[in-house]
Write a protein that holds these residues in place. Structure first.
Motif, PDB file in Angstrom:
ATOM      1  N   ILE A   1      -3.473  -3.038 -17.686  1.00 53.39           N
ATOM      2  CA  ILE A   1      -2.517  -2.451 -16.500  1.00 53.39           C
ATOM      3  C   ILE A   1      -2.038  -3.599 -15.550  1.00 53.39           C
ATOM      4  CG2 ILE A   1      -2.600  -1.214 -14.266  1.00 53.39           C
ATOM      5  CD1 ILE A   1      -4.455   0.176 -15.571  1.00 53.39           C
ATOM      6  N   ARG A   2      -0.673  -3.942 -15.742  1.00 60.79           N
ATOM      7  CA  ARG A   2      -0.264  -5.211 -14.669  1.00 60.79           C
ATOM      8  C   ARG A   2      -0.747  -5.136 -12.815  1.00 60.79           C
ATOM      9  NH1 ARG A   2       5.644  -6.284 -13.783  1.00 60.79           N
ATOM     10  NH2 ARG A   2       5.518  -4.338 -13.833  1.00 60.79           N
ATOM     11  N   SER A   3      -0.446  -6.001 -12.502  1.00 60.91           N
ATOM     12  CA  SER A   3      -1.326  -5.868 -10.741  1.00 60.91           C
ATOM     13  C   SER A   3      -0.150  -6.971 -10.281  1.00 60.91           C
ATOM     14  CB  SER A   3      -2.783  -6.230 -10.855  1.00 60.91           C
ATOM     15  OG  SER A   3      -3.661  -7.906 -11.228  1.00 60.91           O
ATOM     16  N   SER A   4      -0.461  -7.737  -8.637  1.00 62.92           N
ATOM     17  CA  SER A   4       0.455  -8.792  -8.105  1.00 62.92           C
ATOM     18  C   SER A   4      -1.017  -8.469  -6.936  1.00 62.92           C
ATOM     19  CB  SER A   4       1.216  -8.718  -7.799  1.00 62.92           C
ATOM     20  OG  SER A   4       2.192  -9.248  -7.243  1.00 62.92           O
ATOM     21  N   ALA A   5      -1.728  -9.526  -6.075  1.00 64.41           N
ATOM     22  CA  ALA A   5      -1.970  -9.389  -5.568  1.00 64.41           C
ATOM     23  C   ALA A   5      -1.442  -9.959  -3.925  1.00 64.41           C
ATOM     24  CB  ALA A   5      -3.599  -9.846  -5.500  1.00 64.41           C
TER      25      ALA A   5
ATOM     26  N   ILE B   1       2.657  -0.947 -12.833  1.00 63.66           N
ATOM     27  CA  ILE B   1       1.902  -1.816 -11.594  1.00 63.66           C
ATOM     28  C   ILE B   1       1.249  -1.789 -10.212  1.00 63.66           C
ATOM     29  CG2 ILE B   1       4.093  -2.593 -10.151  1.00 63.66           C
ATOM     30  CD1 ILE B   1       4.114  -5.465 -10.678  1.00 63.66           C
ATOM     31  N   ALA B   2      -0.154  -2.404 -10.424  1.00 54.91           N
ATOM     32  CA  ALA B   2      -0.160  -2.127  -9.078  1.00 54.91           C
ATOM     33  C   ALA B   2      -0.818  -2.681  -7.673  1.00 54.91           C
ATOM     34  CB  ALA B   2      -2.009  -1.743  -8.933  1.00 54.91           C
ATOM     35  N   TYR B   3      -0.413  -2.886  -7.137  1.00 60.24           N
ATOM     36  CA  TYR B   3      -0.223  -4.315  -6.167  1.00 60.24           C
ATOM     37  C   TYR B   3      -1.657  -4.174  -4.898  1.00 60.24           C
ATOM     38  CZ  TYR B   3       4.340  -4.137  -7.455  1.00 60.24           C
ATOM     39  OH  TYR B   3       5.824  -4.152  -7.637  1.00 60.24           O
ATOM     40  N   ILE B   4      -2.457  -5.154  -4.961  1.00 63.44           N
ATOM     41  CA  ILE B   4      -3.445  -5.117  -4.033  1.00 63.44           C
ATOM     42  C   ILE B   4      -3.751  -6.295  -2.926  1.00 63.44           C
ATOM     43  CG2 ILE B   4      -5.823  -6.169  -4.167  1.00 63.44           C
ATOM     44  CD1 ILE B   4      -4.235  -5.756  -7.344  1.00 63.44           C
ATOM     45  N   VAL B   5      -3.805  -6.242  -1.497  1.00 64.07           N
ATOM     46  CA  VAL B   5      -3.622  -6.220  -0.848  1.00 64.07           C
ATOM     47  C   VAL B   5      -5.275  -6.671  -0.161  1.00 64.07           C
ATOM     48  CG1 VAL B   5      -2.726  -3.978   0.674  1.00 64.07           C
ATOM     49  CG2 VAL B   5      -2.765  -7.171   1.514  1.00 64.07           C
ATOM     50  N   ASP B   6      -5.566  -7.425  -0.017  1.00 66.13           N
ATOM     51  CA  ASP B   6      -7.443  -8.224   1.225  1.00 66.13           C
ATOM     52  C   ASP B   6      -7.099  -9.493   0.887  1.00 66.13           C
ATOM     53  OD1 ASP B   6     -10.182  -8.397   0.842  1.00 66.13           O
ATOM     54  OD2 ASP B   6      -9.401  -5.798  -0.071  1.00 66.13           O
ATOM     55  N   ASP B   7      -8.334  -9.761   2.206  1.00 66.05           N
ATOM     56  CA  ASP B   7      -8.322 -11.008   2.933  1.00 66.05           C
ATOM     57  C   ASP B   7      -9.324 -11.787   1.512  1.00 66.05           C
ATOM     58  OD1 ASP B   7      -9.427  -9.227   3.972  1.00 66.05           O
ATOM     59  OD2 ASP B   7     -10.173 -10.295   5.597  1.00 66.05           O
ATOM     60  N   ASP B   8      -9.285 -10.726   1.235  1.00 64.32           N
ATOM     61  CA  ASP B   8     -11.043 -11.156   0.042  1.00 64.32           C
ATOM     62  C   ASP B   8     -10.535 -12.182  -1.240  1.00 64.32           C
ATOM     63  OD1 ASP B   8     -13.187 -12.190  -1.109  1.00 64.32           O
ATOM     64  OD2 ASP B   8     -14.950 -10.539  -1.249  1.00 64.32           O
ATOM     65  N   PRO B   9     -10.345 -13.162  -1.419  1.00 62.91           N
ATOM     66  CA  PRO B   9      -9.476 -13.903  -3.101  1.00 62.91           C
ATOM     67  C   PRO B   9     -10.960 -13.323  -3.792  1.00 62.91           C
ATOM     68  CG  PRO B   9     -10.866 -15.984  -1.081  1.00 62.91           C
ATOM     69  CD  PRO B   9     -10.821 -14.216  -0.328  1.00 62.91           C
ATOM     70  N   ALA B  10     -11.817 -13.579  -3.714  1.00 64.75           N
ATOM     71  CA  ALA B  10     -12.660 -12.452  -5.371  1.00 64.75           C
ATOM     72  C   ALA B  10     -13.046 -11.754  -5.536  1.00 64.75           C
ATOM     73  CB  ALA B  10     -14.474 -12.953  -4.235  1.00 64.75           C
ATOM     74  N   LEU B  11     -12.622 -10.872  -3.720  1.00 63.10           N
ATOM     75  CA  LEU B  11     -12.040  -9.436  -4.356  1.00 63.10           C
ATOM     76  C   LEU B  11     -10.348  -9.011  -5.596  1.00 63.10           C
ATOM     77  CD1 LEU B  11     -12.997  -6.117  -2.794  1.00 63.10           C
ATOM     78  CD2 LEU B  11     -10.749  -6.584  -2.956  1.00 63.10           C
ATOM     79  N   ARG B  12      -9.611  -9.958  -4.965  1.00 57.68           N
ATOM     80  CA  ARG B  12      -8.529 -10.138  -5.358  1.00 57.68           C
ATOM     81  C   ARG B  12      -8.539 -10.281  -6.999  1.00 57.68           C
ATOM     82  NH1 ARG B  12      -7.522 -12.330  -0.279  1.00 57.68           N
ATOM     83  NH2 ARG B  12      -6.641 -14.897  -1.704  1.00 57.68           N
TER      84      ARG B  12
END
Length: 212
Positions: A29-33, A6-17
């Protein structure tokens, strides 16, 4: 096979997330933002077992990406982290690496490069490298050159129509090759096939050239 990476994404831009999650999930690939580092840390997901990686933006409200790296280091949480920024420089990249980042990439993100980086990061983190890794590689090597092309295309997120257009074959033939690849690789779905690629990523040759 072991649990899915799993890949975790942390970013304050909702469009990029949303874009990064959609991109990763296009190749199963599983992901969680998360909207910020505080939300990520409070979730406790980074302490869960299993293969994972983290994509963290540098400039965020509250806890910055660099501060997040420091907190992870101080807490003894080891997760391969890819730092993302829209204004990076060499000094920042060096600092990120010293804090334990595995790579440093700038916006705008290149979709294919990001996919390959995440797959390689999960592989290097030990994702799915179990006792069946050699068997998975043997199954890959048993594919025909055309099937290997289809394997690479499928795990890059291409549809049957896209594969047919690129390889100059009919959609029906692409579907036939897809079914053959799934059977030979013993994959029940695209997630299994992508996990197989992650498992043997470091041993795979470059994508085969177009078969005659």
């Amino acid at each position: 096979m072991t649990s899915e990476p799993i890949a975790y994404i942390v970013d304050d831009d909702p469009a990029l997330r949303d874009a990064v999650c959609a991109l990763l999930e296009s190749v199963a690939i599983r992901s969680s933002a998360f909207a910020d580092a505080e939300e990520l840390l409070q979730s406790g997901v980074l302490e869960e077992p299993g293969p994972a990686c983290l994509l963290a933006d540098v400039r965020m409200p509250g806890i910055s990406g660099m501060t997040l790296l420091e907190r992870l280091r101080d807490s003894g949480i080891e997760i391969p982290t890819i730092v993302i920024t829209g204004y990076g420089d060499i000094q920042m990249a060096v600092r990120a690496m010293k804090l334990g980042a595995v790579d440093f990439i700038t916006k705008p993100l290149n979709a294919q490069a990001l996919l390959e980086l995440v797959q390689n990061t999960l592989y290097n983190a030990g994702a799915a490298l179990g006792p069946d890794a050699d068997a998975t590689l043997q199954r890959y090597r048993a594919l025909t050159p055309r099937e290997q092309q289809v394997f690479h295309a499928l795990t890059a997120g291409q549809t049957n129509r896209m594969i047919a257009d690129v390889l100059g074959i009919s959609v029906r033939t692409a579907e036939f090759h897809r079914a053959s690849v799934m059977k030979k690789m013993q994959a029940k779905n695209l997630a299994d096939l992508t996990l197989a690629r992650v498992t043997i990523q470091g041993r795979l040759p470059k994508e085969p050239t177009r078969a005659p």
